[in-house]
Design an enzyme around this catalytic site. Structure first.
Site, PDB file in Angstrom:
ATOM      1  N   LYS A   1      19.410  83.803  34.843  1.00 42.67           N
ATOM      2  CA  LYS A   1      19.004  82.992  36.000  1.00 42.67           C
ATOM      3  C   LYS A   1      18.082  81.846  35.579  1.00 42.67           C
ATOM      4  O   LYS A   1      18.095  80.793  36.203  1.00 42.67           O
ATOM      5  CB  LYS A   1      18.379  83.856  37.088  1.00 42.67           C
ATOM      6  CG  LYS A   1      19.398  84.829  37.667  1.00 42.67           C
ATOM      7  CD  LYS A   1      19.279  85.039  39.149  1.00 42.67           C
ATOM      8  CE  LYS A   1      20.540  85.744  39.623  1.00 42.67           C
ATOM      9  NZ  LYS A   1      20.542  86.154  40.991  1.00 42.67           N
TER      10      LYS A   1
ATOM     11  N   LYS B   1      30.147  87.291  35.747  1.00 37.15           N
ATOM     12  CA  LYS B   1      30.345  88.239  36.848  1.00 37.15           C
ATOM     13  C   LYS B   1      30.471  87.449  38.148  1.00 37.15           C
ATOM     14  O   LYS B   1      29.898  86.364  38.274  1.00 37.15           O
ATOM     15  CB  LYS B   1      29.198  89.253  36.902  1.00 37.15           C
ATOM     16  CG  LYS B   1      28.071  88.883  37.823  1.00 37.15           C
ATOM     17  CD  LYS B   1      27.175  90.039  38.157  1.00 37.15           C
ATOM     18  CE  LYS B   1      26.068  89.573  39.102  1.00 37.15           C
ATOM     19  NZ  LYS B   1      26.474  89.327  40.477  1.00 37.15           N
TER      20      LYS B   1
ATOM     21  N   LYS C   1      27.070  85.394  44.080  1.00 32.52           N
ATOM     22  CA  LYS C   1      26.872  84.508  45.212  1.00 32.52           C
ATOM     23  C   LYS C   1      26.405  83.147  44.720  1.00 32.52           C
ATOM     24  O   LYS C   1      26.760  82.125  45.282  1.00 32.52           O
ATOM     25  CB  LYS C   1      25.787  85.078  46.136  1.00 32.52           C
ATOM     26  CG  LYS C   1      26.265  86.217  46.978  1.00 32.52           C
ATOM     27  CD  LYS C   1      25.214  86.571  48.005  1.00 32.52           C
ATOM     28  CE  LYS C   1      24.769  88.000  47.869  1.00 32.52           C
ATOM     29  NZ  LYS C   1      23.623  88.205  46.995  1.00 32.52           N
TER      30      LYS C   1
HETATM   31  P1  ATP Z   1      23.031  86.453  43.204  1.00 30.62           P
HETATM   32  O1  ATP Z   1      24.043  85.619  42.459  1.00 30.62           O
HETATM   33  O2  ATP Z   1      22.199  85.666  44.170  1.00 30.62           O
HETATM   34  O3  ATP Z   1      22.203  87.336  42.292  1.00 30.62           O
HETATM   35  P2  ATP Z   1      24.854  88.592  43.662  1.00 30.62           P
HETATM   36  O4  ATP Z   1      26.250  88.215  43.985  1.00 30.62           O
HETATM   37  O5  ATP Z   1      24.564  89.039  42.265  1.00 30.62           O
HETATM   38  O6  ATP Z   1      23.895  87.419  44.134  1.00 30.62           O
HETATM   39  P3  ATP Z   1      23.040  90.567  44.732  1.00 30.62           P
HETATM   40  O7  ATP Z   1      22.516  90.417  46.112  1.00 30.62           O
HETATM   41  O8  ATP Z   1      22.178  90.160  43.602  1.00 30.62           O
HETATM   42  O9  ATP Z   1      24.435  89.750  44.666  1.00 30.62           O
HETATM   43  O10 ATP Z   1      23.533  92.069  44.511  1.00 30.62           O
HETATM   44  C1  ATP Z   1      23.825  92.942  45.598  1.00 30.62           C
HETATM   45  C2  ATP Z   1      24.554  94.165  45.081  1.00 30.62           C
HETATM   46  O11 ATP Z   1      25.890  93.819  44.670  1.00 30.62           O
HETATM   47  C3  ATP Z   1      23.894  94.796  43.842  1.00 30.62           C
HETATM   48  O12 ATP Z   1      24.009  96.208  43.941  1.00 30.62           O
HETATM   49  C4  ATP Z   1      24.725  94.288  42.696  1.00 30.62           C
HETATM   50  O13 ATP Z   1      24.687  95.169  41.577  1.00 30.62           O
HETATM   51  C5  ATP Z   1      26.108  94.250  43.325  1.00 30.62           C
HETATM   52  N1  ATP Z   1      26.950  93.230  42.688  1.00 30.62           N
HETATM   53  C6  ATP Z   1      26.693  91.912  42.626  1.00 30.62           C
HETATM   54  N2  ATP Z   1      27.675  91.269  41.982  1.00 30.62           N
HETATM   55  C7  ATP Z   1      28.583  92.195  41.616  1.00 30.62           C
HETATM   56  C8  ATP Z   1      29.817  92.158  40.910  1.00 30.62           C
HETATM   57  N3  ATP Z   1      30.314  91.022  40.470  1.00 30.62           N
HETATM   58  N4  ATP Z   1      30.495  93.327  40.709  1.00 30.62           N
HETATM   59  C9  ATP Z   1      29.995  94.501  41.181  1.00 30.62           C
HETATM   60  N5  ATP Z   1      28.827  94.600  41.846  1.00 30.62           N
HETATM   61  C10 ATP Z   1      28.125  93.467  42.067  1.00 30.62           C
HETATM   62 MG    MG Z   2      22.543  89.376  41.717  1.00 36.22          MG
END
Ligand code: ATP
Ligand code: MG
Length: 335
Positions: A122, A202, A205
């Site tokens: 990040k 991965k 968001k």
């Molecule tokens: P950001 O990019 O802002 O970090 P994010 O997409 O990683 O957002 P989070 O809110 O950080 O989402 O994570 C919420 C939940 O979703 C956590 O339990 C995280 O481990 C899971 N998660 C996030 N991205 C993935 C992914 N690509 N595959 C499986 N689980 C995920």
């Molecule tokens: Mg995340």
């Protein structure tokens, strides 16, 4: 399960997990987290949190925050989190999260924090300003979990390192101030890590590489058409390796066991092409996501119901949090 002293009934173990209001929730969040949360509702006492204090560790638009928080609550409900069977609340509405976070920074090793890969990734994404909040993110996550004495934390694989950090902080607090918190264990789904549509990072968001839970069928079709598949399959009759193909990973989240087998076998033997494989996935993904989108629209039309659910969750969590903090302060000689 543990026995409840006053009622003699079996007390359910507690689950805690959170999701950031950093953008529209996507199929990685759904397969790695939310879908798994739904399966835990009956066996555990479940608390799910919209972690807005985590979301402010990177640049964001203050004017959009309230809407993002509400959207996250509604999407979680639309995806199956029944508020009758779990608690949904907003992190910043319970200030004890930040109080415990500060306390836990004194039990957190700087060297351990310095090894966190999410911080490194990040910081690369936000080179213009890397906040100390982003560095301390895992301490706040430890506070979120320990505040409710949760023993189980269902997360995606990307949170493994943070959860291990929470466990270490928990052990250090217990060793110094007496046994206070259970050591939280992770629970993973069948798809603990979904890659983005480009198949390099991965799905996130904060990277524009996702299929949103609110994408309409045409958008899903378009995105899947362009999504990266096994690079070895250049021509229709090139055999592939399903285990390394992100499209196959998505099948595991959205397709029936027979279709998953069909996709695996067809890919290995070149019996089917990537277009056939994607068509089947598209059909199944739309069948799963369309009802979620519809339920979301119904909730959007009913803001009072959503406000009530958040209020109830905030109230329950505030009480639980204060109970824990009173114990923590007492053990630490603070009050
Ligand atoms: P950001 O990019 O802002 O970090 P994010 O997409 O990683 O957002 P989070 O809110 O950080 O989402 O994570 C919420 C939940 O979703 C956590 O339990 C995280 O481990 C899971 N998660 C996030 N991205 C993935 C992914 N690509 N595959 C499986 N689980 C995920
Ligand atoms: Mg995340």
């Amino acid at each position: 399960m543990t026995d409840s002293a006053d009622t003699g009934e079996k007390k359910k173990e507690r689950v805690f997990s959170g999701i950031q209001p950093t953008g529209t929730l996507h199929i990685g969040n759904y397969l790695g987290a939310i879908q798994n949360w739904v399966t835990l509702l009956d066996e555990y006492e479940c608390i799910f949190c919209i972690v807005d204090y985590h979301a402010i560790t990177v640049p964001y638009e203050p004017d959009e925050m309230q809407e993002r928080v509400r959207q996250a609550v509604m999407l979680n409900m639309a995806a199956g989190l029944d508020p009758e069977r779990c608690t949904l609340f907003v992190q910043s509405h319970v200030p004890q999260h930040t109080e415990l976070c500060w306390i836990l920074t004194t039990c957190a090793a700087w060297g351990h924090l310095n090894r966190m890969t999410q911080f490194k990734e990040k910081s690369e994404q936000h080179k213009e300003f890397v906040s100390a909040g982003l560095f301390a993110y895992p301490v706040l996550m430890a506070a979120d979990i320990l505040l409710y004495k949760a023993s189980q934390v269902p997360v995606g694989e990307d949170q493994t390192q943070h959860l291990e950090f929470s466990r270490e902080v928990c052990r250090r607090f217990n060793a110094r101030f007496g046994d206070t918190f259970p050591e939280p264990e992770p629970i993973y789904s069948d798809v603990p890590r979904l890659m983005g549509l480009e198949s390099k990072n991965k799905m996130s968001k904060s990277l524009n590489n996702y299929i949103s839970l609110l994408d309409d069928p045409d958008t899903i079709k378009e995105k899947l058409k362009r999504a990266a598949h096994d690079p070895a399959r250049v021509r229709r009759d090139d055999p592939g390796t399903p285990e390394i193909c992100n499209i196959f990973t998505m099948h595991q989240g959205f397709s029936s066991p027979e279709e998953i087998e069909w996709a695996a076998e067809g890919c290995r033997t070149a019996g089917i092409g990537c277009i056939d494989c994607k068509k089947c996935l598209t059909k199944n993904m739309i069948a799963t996501l369309e009802p979620i989108r519809q339920r979301y629209q119904e909730l959007e039309a009913n803001p009072d119901k959503v406000n009530d659910i958040i209020r109830q969750g905030d109230k329950f969590c505030s009480e639980q949090a204060e109970k824990t903090m009173a114990e923590v302060r007492r053990r630490m000689g603070l009050r």
